[in-house]
Design an enzyme around this catalytic site. Structure first.
Site, PDB file in Angstrom:
ATOM      1  CG  HIS A  84       7.192  -0.733   1.637  1.00 26.51           C
ATOM      2  ND1 HIS A  84       6.101  -1.166   0.914  1.00 26.51           N
ATOM      3  CD2 HIS A  84       6.925  -1.057   2.936  1.00 26.51           C
ATOM      4  CE1 HIS A  84       5.237  -1.739   1.726  1.00 26.51           C
ATOM      5  NE2 HIS A  84       5.701  -1.690   2.961  1.00 26.51           N
TER       6      HIS A  84
ATOM      7  CG  HIS B  79       4.233   1.459  -1.385  1.00 22.39           C
ATOM      8  ND1 HIS B  79       5.349   0.731  -1.746  1.00 22.39           N
ATOM      9  CD2 HIS B  79       4.383   2.680  -1.951  1.00 22.39           C
ATOM     10  CE1 HIS B  79       6.128   1.486  -2.505  1.00 22.39           C
ATOM     11  NE2 HIS B  79       5.554   2.680  -2.648  1.00 22.39           N
TER      12      HIS B  79
ATOM     13  CG  HIS C  16      -2.100   3.859  -2.000  1.00 26.53           C
ATOM     14  ND1 HIS C  16      -1.739   3.188  -0.839  1.00 26.53           N
ATOM     15  CD2 HIS C  16      -3.438   3.676  -2.130  1.00 26.53           C
ATOM     16  CE1 HIS C  16      -2.812   2.615  -0.311  1.00 26.53           C
ATOM     17  NE2 HIS C  16      -3.865   2.901  -1.071  1.00 26.53           N
TER      18      HIS C  16
ATOM     19  CD  GLN D  27      -8.132   4.164  -2.913  1.00 29.36           C
ATOM     20  OE1 GLN D  27      -8.964   3.567  -3.591  1.00 29.36           O
ATOM     21  NE2 GLN D  27      -8.034   4.006  -1.605  1.00 29.36           N
TER      22      GLN D  27
HETATM   23 ZN   LIG Z   1       5.835  -1.132  -1.119  1.00 29.42          ZN
END
Ligand SMILES: [Zn+2]
Ligand SMILES: [Zn+2]
Ligand SMILES: [Zn+2]
Length: 334
Positions: free
Chosen positions: A114, A165, A167, A169
């Site tokens: 995380h 978290h 990421h 796209q």
């Molecule tokens: Zn997370």
């Protein structure tokens, strides 16, 4: 004194306003701090049921799809801006053009941890993310409805991230977006006159000049562009000419992973964990841009606000010169 500078690719003008000169410590800070865990995070292992079914995952120990045991997952965006199903029928109302909202919108969950970021997850994990981008682009390219695939990342709430978290796209579009078209058109014009790629020319000049060089690895260079729109805007370019990101070589992805992590750590150090946007510019899918377009990564820390002047003119007002930004980042080994 302020200075007007023109970007050699797009012809876009910026104002480097040294009267309002800002050093790294002068920016109002909105540092990004991610807590070690968040029990309601849909991207954490054990919460796979909170996302749609995965499109791609790296599961080193062969665990089942949509269960824990992954290093990286790609899932459809929960709230896609465009949808995959349907036909591309372009129609309009007289003067006005419109088409169905066809596209693909995917999320690349870069790490199971995380609180890790691209700056802390390590070169091998970043490289894996870069490979996932490539794999998804290569797959989506087969869909003839798509003209462009943009890969981007919003890091931190101020840069538009709705989940903390780590990421990225990916959005596949039925049109070529204007920012890309401007770059492609500018690069084509340069090529028509000089028979050379403008990005290759930039790399050559910046490498000789060194003023705006930040760092380099075997296959990649990181520079502060000559006419940056934003303070500490940074471009990473492959030294070898190549139009499409997905055609890069294994050593190039490894080199990019190393340099990307390095640049983000330098920015974290100098700008106190800034929010940022990162994007990959690659040639349009169907465009025969092989000779004149050159894929690259742009990283834009979110330090200033775009205001009336920029909206009204398309001119950007940048309070930090790229020479100063490059010098500061060069000295800041992460
Ligand atoms: Zn997370
Ligand atoms: Zn080139
Ligand atoms: Zn670009």
């Amino acid at each position: 004194m302020s200075e007007l500078r023109k970007d050699p690719v797009t012809g876009r003008w910026v104002i480097i306003s040294t009267d309002r000169r800002k050093r790294p410590t002068d920016f109002r800070r909105e540092s990004v701090h991610i807590p070690p865990e968040n029990s309601s995070c849909p991207f954490c292992p054990g919460h796979e049921h909170m996302t749609q079914h995965e499109i791609l995952a790296h599961r080193p120990h062969g665990s089942h799809a949509n269960t824990p045991g992954w290093d990286l997952r790609v899932v459809p965006n929960q709230f896609p801006v465009l949808r995959v199903e349907g036909n591309l029928d372009r129609h309009g109302e007289g003067l006005f053009d419109k088409m169905a909202g066809i596209g693909a919108h995917e999320v690349i969950i870069e790490t199971p941890r995380h609180d890790q970021t691209m700056a802390t997850m390590g070169d091998a994990a970043v490289e894996q993310v870069l490979w996932a981008f490539r794999e998804r682009v290569r797959d989506l390219k087969n869909d003839r409805r798509f003209r462009y695939i943009i890969i981007f990342k919003n890091h931190g709430g101020a840069a538009g991230a709705s989940l903390e978290h780590s990421h990225s796209q990916l959005i596949a579009l039925p049109i070529v977006p204007r920012e890309v078209k401007d770059e492609v058109d500018g690069a084509r014009t340069h090529y028509t006159f000089k028979e050379r790629c403008v990005f290759c020319d930039i790399i050559r000049q910046e490498t000789d000049d060194e003023k705006r060089m930040i760092a380099e690895t075997g296959d990649m260079v990181a520079i502060s562009p000559y006419a940056p729109r934003f303070p500490f805007e940074t471009w990473i370019l492959p030294k070898r000419h190549q139009a499409h990101y997905e055609d890069a070589s294994r050593p190039e992805y490894a080199s990019l992973a190393r340099l990307l992590g390095d640049i983000l750590r330098r920015m974290n150090k100098v700008l106190q964990n800034p929010p940022y946007n990162l994007l990959i510019h690659s040639a349009p899918l169907s465009e025969p841009a092989g000779d004149f377009y050159h894929w690259h990564v742009e990283i834009i820390p979110k330090l200033t606000k775009v205001a009336g002047f920029e909206w009204a003119t398309g001119f950007y007002l940048n309070p930090t010169s790229p020479e100063e930004a490059a010098a500061v980042l060069r000295d800041a080994r992460g």
